[in-house]
Write a protein that holds these residues in place. Structure first.
Motif: not given
Lengths: 971, 86
Positions: A8-11, A18-25, A30-36, A82-86
């Motif tokens: 059932t995966l959508r990823i 790679t995302l940058h959050y709170n001073g960390k990467t 692929a397929g993740d939202t920012v939240a997931t 709702n925002t795809p992770a880029k």
């Protein structure tokens, strides 16, 4: 870490970002939202709440609340769910002092007793001088994201306006069935789906659909059929935001990474609409019901099944719907420990699910509910209670899956002004009546059985096809019969709230509104949901009422049960989901017109400015006073591109009547070969346009309008003759013909070299109109006008000849030193002659007489019912009007800026145009002043912007300033 | 714009293509004897019907024709085939 083998995966776990959050990467896939992606990296607190700075985390996974609103690449309030992770995204938590985990303002949560419902309406206002200070403090502490004032929005935004026979909102099983049914007969169907894939609530579920397939397999099967149908246009990741009468559907679509657009606006005109938006979950109200670690059934289930993330290690369930049991069984199979399932319902559970729970030895408590969650930043413990509150038990867990049941997404229906009625059986707000050519289908209608959901979709699709004229009567009857054999709407839970006081039971997460606040509001007399909503601001946050939408009216009705209150939902409004203003703004292409001589003028060093819809060459040097350009016209000869002038042919038996209706002058007196200058007024007598009219032949006229009026002129003629049924035609030649103005004492010498006609003053005098040929090939219409006050020829020729004509004239004028002059030079030249430009020497209230153009008006032609003359006659003697006067500055080298005001004790008028005149070596201009100040010699004081009180002095002088006898244009 | 308008020349089109020309007030009145007040009323005063009214529209982004339609001001929808008696 990820469950990477689920079907059932959508990823795509093999592709990382790679995302940058709170001073960390943080690594996502692929397929993740920012939240997931953040959740996969252990982030549990995503931000802090509006008022109390309470920690907030994943809750619905559909962006129904502001819990996971984050700043993404500088854009605040982005819904991380709702925002795809880029790759390379920079993410920041919102409304925190420090970090989301360690927020210095966290103590605010203890101060809730200071902030009862509506406290900011009722306190901090007295004394009034306190309010600005209080406001500042409130703003510092409360709020969502912040935007930097110099932030520039990036991205590409587009818009499309498709039409369809049937538009289906919602790409779940019901929506897809509806689309397929409607498309069977070849109708054009549009299917909108908010998520990036079709499938709805079937998409992540492995429960059996029928004997052979699981639900997710059925969803993929339907999706394949939909995608394969040539006449179904599918918009995925396109959230429906509006639904208007006439079945106008609007949506916002998020573009694929690297696609042609980042987000686009979709406006669909459909003959019939099927609403199959399905259900969301009804939040369960208990103490700390929004603590990170508390999430809805679908959120927990989809985290595992869609994104491959086990939401926790040990979970407690407090649910009121079979979907909760199904999720508990499935998550247990995926490796999560389920401590206990508390079901609000005493009975009515699906026996298969009960068996599955028993097989897995998951304890089920019927008639129990979560009452309180514990844990400072994340759930550690939960209290369960029996519904009546007599028994309670505490359980340790790191995940509390909580949901009171399901509630339909009725937003589109309310927008379409369908009446919603509370249905006691399902506990849903169901449409009591639907507007014409609109149908509802799927779980939105209370149905829960997979086959019933599909069957209701098919029925709605066939009915929609019938709206478009398709002959589906038999199919509709068959579909209705099939639906009636399938299970109908199921009994829903009635519970709204656990048996607690509600001081920390949040009914609206976005606005930090608790059940206690709602009680306070009702006790103060705000008894209707709409009023409660406004007073407590519940449901006014970025989630657009997704969380409190139905709980608020249900709770309010219960609280006022003695008064006999019934649940009335609050009104949904567009946009149904938060949307970027940038998408509303769209691509905003700068649309302008360019004259045929655009290229040539650029090559000659033209400096272009926007005038109306046109780009025009305003200057031909960096000297914006245009001294050289002006003097060259006065002393030699210049050329101007006047192609933007409005040009029209008016012909037919009643052409003259039409002219007489709109022009104030008397057009009966027109004779071929002569031009007549005239003006048009509106019904108030105010001048809207001026230009010249030429009689080409019997019933055949050619006339010009000012540049800005060209677009509306045909419409104006037709409007003012709409009752008359006159036989005439008006043809707009504005773009078909270009205009070159050759002006200056040497103009005749230049033109005579290339024209095949006698251009002497006797053969072609001032005010004349001639048609001749230039260099044996280019047909021109020539007018001898004097706008700039010199010998002047205005040549009208087909646009395709313009470049050639310009080059011929430039070559012929070379020996005389001919050169370009731009719009600004023309402005100075005509100002010296006091020839007006409408919109510069006039504004909306300026009438023909104010401008001193009364001589254009033929008062004797009353039978023509000329537009504006009734009003002119009535205001003729009005002393309270402004007058156009000539002014001369005391300082010959200093002209005021256009638009500067004339003052004594008060404002007495304003400067229309004023320039330093190099021809006259004076500074002169025109101004509109009150009539009593219009006498020659009157002293005027001019107040210019930023003049620091140093007013400029001027006096009223006779007009025109240059060549008062007009000899030079008659040379 | 949710409104669609049926142009007699081009057919039913999106309301964006049209310009509103006001309520239908009948042909231009006889100018003789018009007072400023009565003229102002003719030009500027409207009946503002809450219901079906006859009104002028111009297909400005189409054929350019002026024509009348009936529109229900309560629903903002064109009403076809209705004759207003008032």
């Amino acid at each position: 870490m990820r469950l990477d083998r689920l079907p059932t995966l959508r990823i795509n776990p093999s592709e990382t970002c790679t995302l940058h959050y709170n001073g960390k990467t943080s690594a996502g896939v692929a397929g993740d939202t920012v939240a997931t992606a953040l959740y996969a990296n252990g982030v549990r607190v995503f931000g802090r709440s509006l008022k109390y700075h309470r920690p907030r985390g994943l809750y619905s996974l559909d962006g129904e609340c502001s819990n996971t609103c984050m700043a993404v690449d500088g854009i605040p309030n982005v819904r991380a769910e709702n925002t795809p992770a880029k790759n390379g995204m920079h993410i920041d938590a919102q409304n925190v002092q420090g970090s989301a985990d360690f927020d210095w303002m966290g103590f605010m949560d203890k101060l809730d007793w200071l902030m009862p419902a509506g406290f900011y309406y009722r306190t901090l206002h007295k004394p009034a001088c306190l309010w600005p200070f209080a406001l500042k403090q409130v703003r510092k502490v409360a709020g969502l994201g912040k935007i930097s004032p110099d932030f520039k929005m990036k991205g590409r935004y587009a818009e499309i306006y498709p039409t369809a026979d049937v538009c289906v909102i919602g790409g779940g099983a019901a929506g897809m069935s509806a689309a397929l049914a409607a498309a069977e007969g070849g109708l054009r169907v549009i299917l909108l789906e908010a998520r990036p894939w079709l499938g709805g609530s079937f998409d992540y579920r492995v429960s059996p659909y029928d004997g052979e397939k699981a639900l997710y397999q059925r969803a993929r099967e339907l999706a394949a059929q939909v995608e394969a149908a040539a006449n179904i246009r599918v918009f995925k990741h396109a959230a429906n935001v509006g639904l208007y009468n006439n079945n106008l559907v609007t949506a916002f679509q998020v573009g694929p990474e690297g696609g042609a657009f980042d987000e686009r606006y979709i406006e669909i005109r459909a003959a019939s609409v099927v609403v199959a938006t399905g259900c969301i979950e009804r939040p369960l109200l208990f103490e700390n019901n929004e603590r990170p670690g508390v999430m809805q059934v679908g959120c927990a289930h989809r985290l595992a099944r869609t994104y491959g993330l086990l939401p926790g290690r040990r979970a407690v369930f407090s649910i009121g719907h079979d979907l909760g049991l199904e999720a508990a069984v499935d998550l247990c199979d995926l490796g999560m420990e389920i401590a206990c399932v508390a079901d609000i319902r005493e009975d009515g559970q699906n026996p298969d699910l009960l068996l599955a729970l028993a097989e897995r030895e998951i304890p089920l408590l019927r008639g129990w509910v979560a009452a309180k969650a514990y844990g400072a930043k994340q759930v550690k413990k939960v209290t369960l209670r029996t519904l009546e509150g007599s028994v309670k038990r505490q359980l340790e867990c790191d995940l509390l899956v909580a949901s009171a049941g399901r509630t339909p997404l009725t937003g589109p229906l309310t927008l379409a002004q369908a009446r919603l009625r509370f249905d006691a059986h399902t506990g849903y707000f169901l449409p009591a009546d639907l507007p014409a050519k609109m149908h509802a289908a799927g779980s939105l209608t209370g149905r829960n059985h997979p086959l019933a959901i599909e069957a209701s979709g098919r029925l709605a699709g066939l009915k929609a096809a019938a709206d478009c004229g398709a002959n589906t009567a038999e199919a509709v009857a068959a579909a209705a019969a099939r639906l009636s054999q399938l299970p109908g709407p199921e009994r829903g839970t009635k519970l709204v709230m656990a048996p607690v006081k509600g001081r920390k039971s949040f009914i609206c997460f976005d606005e930090d509104t608790t059940v206690k606040n709602i009680k306070q509001a009702i006790d103060m007399g705000f008894d209707v949901p709409e009023l409660i909503k406004r007073f407590t601001s519940a449901g006014t946050g970025p989630g657009q009422g997704g969380i409190p939408g139905h709980n608020l009216p249900l709770f309010a009705a219960r609280y006022q049960a003695l008064a006999g209150a019934t649940p009335v939902p609050t009104t949904a409004r567009v946009p149904l989901v938060p949307t970027l203003l940038a998408t509303y703004a769209g691509a905003h292409h700068d649309m302008c017109k360019r004259t045929p001589l655009d290229e040539l003028q650029k090559r000659d060093g033209g400096v272009f400015r926007r005038i109306g819809v046109w780009q025009r060459a305003r200057y031909f040097s960096e000297d914006f006073s245009c001294r050289e350009e002006v003097l060259n016209v006065r002393n030699n000869v210049g050329m101007l591109d006047g192609s933007t002038l409005g040009k029209f042919r008016l012909h037919g038996p009643d052409a003259l009547k039409a002219l007489q209706r709109v022009y104030v002058g008397n057009m009966v007196k027109l004779t071929p070969g002569k031009i007549k200058y005239s003006a048009m007024c509106n019904e108030d007598g105010c001048v809207i346009d001026d230009g010249v009219v030429v009689k080409i032949a019997e019933n055949d006229y050619y006339f010009t309008t000012s540049t800005v009026r060209a677009g509306e002129t045909a419409e104006w003629f037709r409007y003012h003759t709409r009752y008359d049924g006159w036989d005439y035609h008006i043809v707009n030649f504005t773009d078909a013909l270009g205009v070159i103005n050759v002006s200056g004492p040497n103009a005749r010498k230049v033109l005579q070299k290339v024209a095949d006609a006698d251009l002497s003053n006797e053969a072609f005098p001032f005010g004349g109109y001639r048609e001749f040929v230039i260099q044996g090939g280019i047909p021109v219409r020539a007018m001898r006008l004097g706008f700039v006050g010199e010998l002047s020829y205005e040549l009208h020729a087909p646009a395709s000849y313009m470049v050639c004509l310009w080059q011929i004239l430039a070559a012929a004028g070379k020996e005389f030193g001919i050169r370009n002059f731009g719009v600004e030079a023309q402005n100075v030249l005509r100002m010296e002659k006091c020839h007006i430009i409408l919109g510069v020497e006039s504004e909306q209230r300026t009438n023909l007489l104010d401008l001193g153009l009364g001589f254009l008006w033929d008062r004797h032609k009353t039978e023509t019912k000329t537009v504006g003359t009734v009003a002119l006659r009535q205001v003729e003697a009005d002393p309270a009007r402004l007058r156009l006067v000539g002014i001369e500055m005391d300082d010959p080298r200093r002209a005021p800026r256009d638009g500067s005001i004339l003052v004594d004790k008060r404002i007495r008028g304003y400067v229309c145009t004023a320039r330093r005149s190099f021809t006259l070596e004076r500074s002169v201009g025109m101004a509109l002043v009150e009539a009593e100040m219009a006498a020659l010699g009157t002293r005027l004081e001019i107040y210019e912007d930023e003049c620091n009180g140093q007013k400029l002095a001027a006096r009223v002088v006779p007009m025109p300033f240059y060549d008062p006898q007009g000899n030079r244009m008659r040379m | 714009m949710a409104l669609t308008i049926t142009c007699p020349v081009c057919g039913k089109r999106n309301g964006y293509e049209f310009r509103y020309g006001g309520e239908d007030k009948g042909p231009r009145p006889v100018e003789e004897g018009m007072t400023p007040r009565s003229w102002c009323d003719y030009v500027h005063m409207n009946a503002c019907v809450a219901g079906v009214q006859k009104e002028w529209w111009c297909h400005k982004n189409g054929c350019g024709a002026w024509f009348t339609i009936h529109r229900n001001t309560l629903t903002n929808l064109e009403v076809e085939g209705v004759e207003v008696t008032s």
